[in-house]
Design an enzyme around this catalytic site. Structure first.
Site, mmCIF file in Angstrom:
data_model
loop_
_atom_site.group_PDB
_atom_site.id
_atom_site.type_symbol
_atom_site.label_atom_id
_atom_site.label_comp_id
_atom_site.label_asym_id
_atom_site.label_seq_id
_atom_site.Cartn_x
_atom_site.Cartn_y
_atom_site.Cartn_z
ATOM 1 N N CYS A 99 0.704 -1.142 -0.172
ATOM 2 C CA CYS A 99 0.013 -0.188 0.037
ATOM 3 C C CYS A 99 0.802 1.241 0.128
ATOM 4 O O CYS A 99 1.790 1.489 0.886
ATOM 5 C CB CYS A 99 -0.832 -0.075 1.363
ATOM 6 N N GLU A 100 0.695 2.175 -0.916
ATOM 7 C CA GLU A 100 1.436 3.487 -0.900
ATOM 8 C C GLU A 100 1.133 4.457 0.148
ATOM 9 O O GLU A 100 1.936 5.308 0.365
ATOM 10 C CB GLU A 100 1.182 4.224 -2.131
ATOM 11 N N HIS A 101 0.370 4.122 0.891
ATOM 12 C CA HIS A 101 -0.125 4.983 1.963
ATOM 13 C C HIS A 101 0.582 4.610 3.452
ATOM 14 O O HIS A 101 0.968 5.469 4.307
ATOM 15 C CB HIS A 101 -1.701 5.187 2.360
ATOM 16 N N HIS A 102 0.582 3.271 3.728
ATOM 17 C CA HIS A 102 1.182 2.821 4.723
ATOM 18 C C HIS A 102 2.343 2.072 4.598
ATOM 19 O O HIS A 102 3.144 1.354 5.407
ATOM 20 C CB HIS A 102 0.208 2.218 5.592
ATOM 21 N N GLN A 140 -5.079 -0.477 -4.991
ATOM 22 C CA GLN A 140 -5.595 -1.593 -5.546
ATOM 23 C C GLN A 140 -6.213 -0.929 -6.983
ATOM 24 O O GLN A 140 -6.410 -1.428 -7.903
ATOM 25 C CB GLN A 140 -6.720 -2.183 -4.701
ATOM 26 N N HIS A 168 -6.021 -6.148 2.336
ATOM 27 C CA HIS A 168 -4.958 -4.868 2.617
ATOM 28 C C HIS A 168 -4.699 -5.192 4.361
ATOM 29 O O HIS A 168 -5.395 -5.000 5.062
ATOM 30 C CB HIS A 168 -5.839 -3.678 2.272
ATOM 31 N N CYS A 170 -3.287 -2.937 5.815
ATOM 32 C CA CYS A 170 -3.605 -1.646 6.426
ATOM 33 C C CYS A 170 -4.639 -1.587 7.108
ATOM 34 O O CYS A 170 -5.034 -0.728 8.035
ATOM 35 C CB CYS A 170 -3.341 -0.275 5.416
#
Length: 211
Positions: A99-102, A140, A168, A170
């Site tokens: 995940c690019e956020h976490h 995704q 995910h 996250c």
């Protein structure tokens, strides 16, 4: 749900290798040591001494999608198909991404189908395209669209259908902490986008094709 793009994605975002500016090994290992200290642990204790080096090596492997071009993987096609022009479906392509956020794992399965227009591509190349995009920092929704777009742009088939189902971490490891929940995304181009019947046929083959 469908992954819908409100405006066309710039082709360079998914056809080419991304432009990267990687730091050196020492800088990476120093950053990992900082993160180890941030967790509250001691990066100089025996079990963690070699961790920065291991993490740097692991990242090169897990994110090697930045070093590969998906369009090149689709470059070799075959025209001797004995007149076959119906759906080609590669199901159950297992993948892992982050995940690019976490920067925590996404574990999932991709199903990719296309309606050829006079030529086909090696089946392993479809799986390789999935892995290339998976081995980059992702959402995704974006990954679903990228796979469909590059196949449509390079092979120019009559249509492409992509469905991804993934868990995910996250969501499972932090925040709401719901283990086992999955996210489903799909996107369609060409004939698949215009024909609900073709979408249904793709989804039916994905779910029941081997039964």
């Amino acid at each position: 749900m469908d992954a819908v793009l409100k405006k066309p994605m710039p082709k360079s975002d998914y056809l080419d290798k991304p432009s990267t500016n990687r730091p050196g090994q020492a800088e990476v290992e120093s950053a990992v040591r900082t993160l180890l200290r941030w967790t509250g642990d001691d990066p100089d204790r025996e079990g963690l001494i070699d961790t920065p080096k291991r993490v740097a090596k692991a990242f090169l492997e897990m994110f090697n999608g930045y070093d590969m071009c998906p369009a090149e993987e689709l470059g070799r096609t075959f025209e001797e198909v004995a007149g076959y022009d119906d759906l080609v479906l590669v199901r159950d392509i297992q993948f892992h991404s982050h995940c690019e956020h976490h920067m925590v794992p996404i574990i999932g399965t991709a199903h990719v189908g296309y309606l050829p227009e006079g030529k086909v591509v090696g089946l392993s190349k479809i799986a390789r395209v999935v892995d290339i995009f998976a081995h980059r920092l992702q959402t995704q929704e974006a990954m679903t669209a990228q796979i469909a777009n590059v196949i449509q742009d390079v092979l120019n088939p009559r249509g492409v259908a992509v469905m991804i189902e993934a868990e995910h971490m996250c969501m499972a490891m932090r925040g709401i902490r719901k283990q086992g929940s999955t996210t489903l995304t799909s996107t369609f181009t060409g004939v698949f986008k215009d024909s609900p019947e073709e979408q249904l046929r793709f989804l039916t083959m994905v779910r029941h094709g081997s039964k």
